[in-house]
Design a protein around this motif. Sequence first.
Motif, PDB file in Angstrom:
ATOM      1  N   HIS A 254      -7.668   1.913   5.500  1.00  0.00           N
ATOM      2  CA  HIS A 254      -6.965   3.117   5.059  1.00  0.00           C
ATOM      3  C   HIS A 254      -7.842   4.333   5.337  1.00  0.00           C
ATOM      4  CE1 HIS A 254      -4.594   5.939   2.741  1.00  0.00           C
ATOM      5  NE2 HIS A 254      -5.676   6.284   2.070  1.00  0.00           N
ATOM      6  N   GLU A 255      -7.228   5.360   5.924  1.00  0.00           N
ATOM      7  CA  GLU A 255      -7.934   6.613   6.188  1.00  0.00           C
ATOM      8  C   GLU A 255      -7.417   7.689   5.251  1.00  0.00           C
ATOM      9  OE1 GLU A 255      -8.473   9.921   9.752  1.00  0.00           O
ATOM     10  OE2 GLU A 255      -7.970   7.842  10.258  1.00  0.00           O
ATOM     11  N   ASP A 256      -8.317   8.267   4.474  1.00  0.00           N
ATOM     12  CA  ASP A 256      -7.947   9.330   3.550  1.00  0.00           C
ATOM     13  C   ASP A 256      -7.526  10.560   4.364  1.00  0.00           C
ATOM     14  OD1 ASP A 256      -8.093  11.622   1.768  1.00  0.00           O
ATOM     15  OD2 ASP A 256      -9.074  10.265   0.345  1.00  0.00           O
ATOM     16  N   PRO A 257      -6.291  11.041   4.200  1.00  0.00           N
ATOM     17  CA  PRO A 257      -5.831  12.197   5.003  1.00  0.00           C
ATOM     18  C   PRO A 257      -6.586  13.475   4.689  1.00  0.00           C
ATOM     19  CG  PRO A 257      -4.240  11.672   3.290  1.00  0.00           C
ATOM     20  CD  PRO A 257      -5.248  10.569   3.273  1.00  0.00           C
ATOM     21  N   GLY A 258      -7.203  13.572   3.492  1.00  0.00           N
ATOM     22  CA  GLY A 258      -7.914  14.777   3.140  1.00  0.00           C
ATOM     23  C   GLY A 258      -9.338  14.805   3.653  1.00  0.00           C
ATOM     24  N   THR A 259     -10.044  13.693   3.518  1.00  0.00           N
ATOM     25  CA  THR A 259     -11.459  13.630   3.917  1.00  0.00           C
ATOM     26  C   THR A 259     -11.668  12.910   5.240  1.00  0.00           C
ATOM     27  OG1 THR A 259     -11.799  11.555   2.725  1.00  0.00           O
ATOM     28  CG2 THR A 259     -12.093  13.599   1.472  1.00  0.00           C
TER      29      THR A 259
ATOM     30  N   THR B  14       0.829  -1.214   0.000  1.00  0.00           N
ATOM     31  CA  THR B  14       0.000   0.000   0.000  1.00  0.00           C
ATOM     32  C   THR B  14       0.862   1.263   0.000  1.00  0.00           C
ATOM     33  OG1 THR B  14      -0.181  -0.220   2.431  1.00  0.00           O
ATOM     34  CG2 THR B  14      -2.001  -1.076   1.090  1.00  0.00           C
ATOM     35  N   ARG B  15       1.994   1.235   0.703  1.00  0.00           N
ATOM     36  CA  ARG B  15       2.908   2.387   0.656  1.00  0.00           C
ATOM     37  C   ARG B  15       3.443   2.583  -0.759  1.00  0.00           C
ATOM     38  NH1 ARG B  15       5.084   0.282   5.474  1.00  0.00           N
ATOM     39  NH2 ARG B  15       6.882  -0.475   4.290  1.00  0.00           N
ATOM     40  N   ALA B  16       3.787   1.466  -1.422  1.00  0.00           N
ATOM     41  CA  ALA B  16       4.323   1.561  -2.782  1.00  0.00           C
ATOM     42  C   ALA B  16       3.308   2.169  -3.743  1.00  0.00           C
ATOM     43  CB  ALA B  16       4.746   0.180  -3.262  1.00  0.00           C
ATOM     44  N   TYR B  17       2.033   1.947  -3.500  1.00  0.00           N
ATOM     45  CA  TYR B  17       0.980   2.488  -4.354  1.00  0.00           C
ATOM     46  C   TYR B  17       0.469   3.844  -3.873  1.00  0.00           C
ATOM     47  CZ  TYR B  17       0.482  -1.512  -7.458  1.00  0.00           C
ATOM     48  OH  TYR B  17       0.697  -2.469  -8.423  1.00  0.00           O
ATOM     49  N   GLY B  18       1.169   4.433  -2.906  1.00  0.00           N
ATOM     50  CA  GLY B  18       0.857   5.794  -2.508  1.00  0.00           C
ATOM     51  C   GLY B  18      -0.150   5.942  -1.390  1.00  0.00           C
ATOM     52  N   LEU B  19      -0.545   4.848  -0.762  1.00  0.00           N
ATOM     53  CA  LEU B  19      -1.495   4.925   0.343  1.00  0.00           C
ATOM     54  C   LEU B  19      -0.710   4.894   1.657  1.00  0.00           C
ATOM     55  CD1 LEU B  19      -4.306   2.474  -0.845  1.00  0.00           C
ATOM     56  CD2 LEU B  19      -4.064   4.923  -1.282  1.00  0.00           C
ATOM     57  N   LYS B  20      -0.644   6.036   2.316  1.00  0.00           N
ATOM     58  CA  LYS B  20       0.096   6.114   3.573  1.00  0.00           C
ATOM     59  C   LYS B  20      -0.852   5.976   4.756  1.00  0.00           C
ATOM     60  CE  LYS B  20       3.685   9.078   1.600  1.00  0.00           C
ATOM     61  NZ  LYS B  20       4.421  10.354   1.711  1.00  0.00           N
ATOM     62  N   GLY B  21      -0.316   5.470   5.854  1.00  0.00           N
ATOM     63  CA  GLY B  21      -1.112   5.332   7.067  1.00  0.00           C
ATOM     64  C   GLY B  21      -2.083   4.175   7.040  1.00  0.00           C
ATOM     65  N   THR B  22      -1.811   3.186   6.226  1.00  0.00           N
ATOM     66  CA  THR B  22      -2.690   2.016   6.163  1.00  0.00           C
ATOM     67  C   THR B  22      -2.413   1.095   7.345  1.00  0.00           C
ATOM     68  OG1 THR B  22      -2.713   2.130   3.758  1.00  0.00           O
ATOM     69  CG2 THR B  22      -3.437   0.071   4.751  1.00  0.00           C
ATOM     70  N   GLU B  23      -3.458   0.578   7.963  1.00  0.00           N
ATOM     71  CA  GLU B  23      -3.339  -0.352   9.085  1.00  0.00           C
ATOM     72  C   GLU B  23      -3.744  -1.747   8.618  1.00  0.00           C
ATOM     73  OE1 GLU B  23      -2.207   0.037  12.121  1.00  0.00           O
ATOM     74  OE2 GLU B  23      -1.787   2.182  11.898  1.00  0.00           O
TER      75      GLU B  23
END
Length: 448
Positions: free
Chosen positions: A70-75, A49-58
């Motif tokens: 995954h929590e969207d940092p914007g919304t 998930t980090r490699a595909y650009g999703l940060k903060g995935t649990e």
Amino acid sequence: MSDATVSIGVFDNAGYTRAVLDLTMRLAEVIFAAGAGAEDATAAMEAITRAYGLKGTEANVTHTIIALTHEDPGTHESITRSRNVKYRSLNYGKLTATSELIAELIENPIDVADARKALATIVSARPQVTALWRRLGWSLVGAGAAVLIGGGLTVLIAAFIATFFIDLITAALDRRQVPVFYQNVVGGAIGPMTAAVVALVDPSANPSLVVIATIIMLLAGVTTFGAVHDTLSGFYLTGTARMMEALLITGGLVTGVAGASLLLARFGLVLRVNGNVALTFADVAALLAASVVIVVGFALAVQVPWRAYWVVCLLGALAELLYLGGTSAGFGLVWSSAAAAVGVGLAAALTSRVVRTPPLVIVVTALVPLVPGLTLFSGLLQLSDGNIDGVLSMLTAGAVAVALAAGAILAQYLVQFVWGPARRLQRRFVGPLMALPVRLSRSPGKRI
């Protein structure tokens, strides 16, 4: 108009996130079902998930449930996906291929649709060998085990035939969704039945060795290694569940052996056995050859990649040699097994890079000859005679199984701590990675 544009953008972002999470969970499910530990599956999910650009995935794994959030940092919108791993069986060919795909995606993430096609190709690929050859592999495990514990030609042939039919019958029961406990009850009962035939055909043979050989074959696929790995890595719930599964399988095996022996005694075929077979350096060449046969048979059964065969055979012989050295020096079964596991684990951590195969595949395969079937059977015999020492023998068998797993994991941890990537991963994980490609280097890089 601007509101509509924003809405479309949010929808597209959520759709991409769901697609990445779905791909990630499918990859984790394949390696987890094929024999990887909970830590490897969790680390793989977070790295992908980090490699595909999703940060903060649990990511989380709980025995049969794989969850990813995954929590969207914007919304601040959370998207959660979970999958139920309905079955698990050792398939090291599929595990290795999927592990290589995960490494490629971490280094160079490709389109999600293309990645799913690559995974589907691995999952749907034909097995490395046919079902018959896999069954013959289990038979080689039984035959090699018979030689390893001192059996002659009659015992070798009987063990080969018995283990062939054990795998044939248990596979048929598995297709009919019979619980694994009853599968092992049936499998355990075949050993004493075959031993009774051996006693009638060749009175000079030791029929107990046939039973021990079938026990070693049935214990070879038990999930003790995964249970210890998960527990030492901090996944206590998953590790405890796997340990209970291993105990259930062993309990079914013991029930089958004891029940069949009692039934034979009712018909006058009393199986007088001798479980006290000492392994020494006297026949070291035959013992090493038998260990290699066991390793080759197990490698066929679980579809170890062809390129790794020479390594697992070499390390299987090394494991037996270290074990014999330890027992001859008076270190006892448990510590000798642990020393052999550490030695094999250190070698596997290095040779796995040469043959491009996860260390888990090499370690588990190479340590199969040290499965404590003899000690377990000795304890069972003592308990059947009303000897309380049988409890100690069975506890010793359990301690040997744990020592094999813990020793190999310790060796892998030491190697990864010295060269990487344990320093970075220690912020989250406790134990080493066993089923994923790691970069043994202090220089930074994407690979786990």
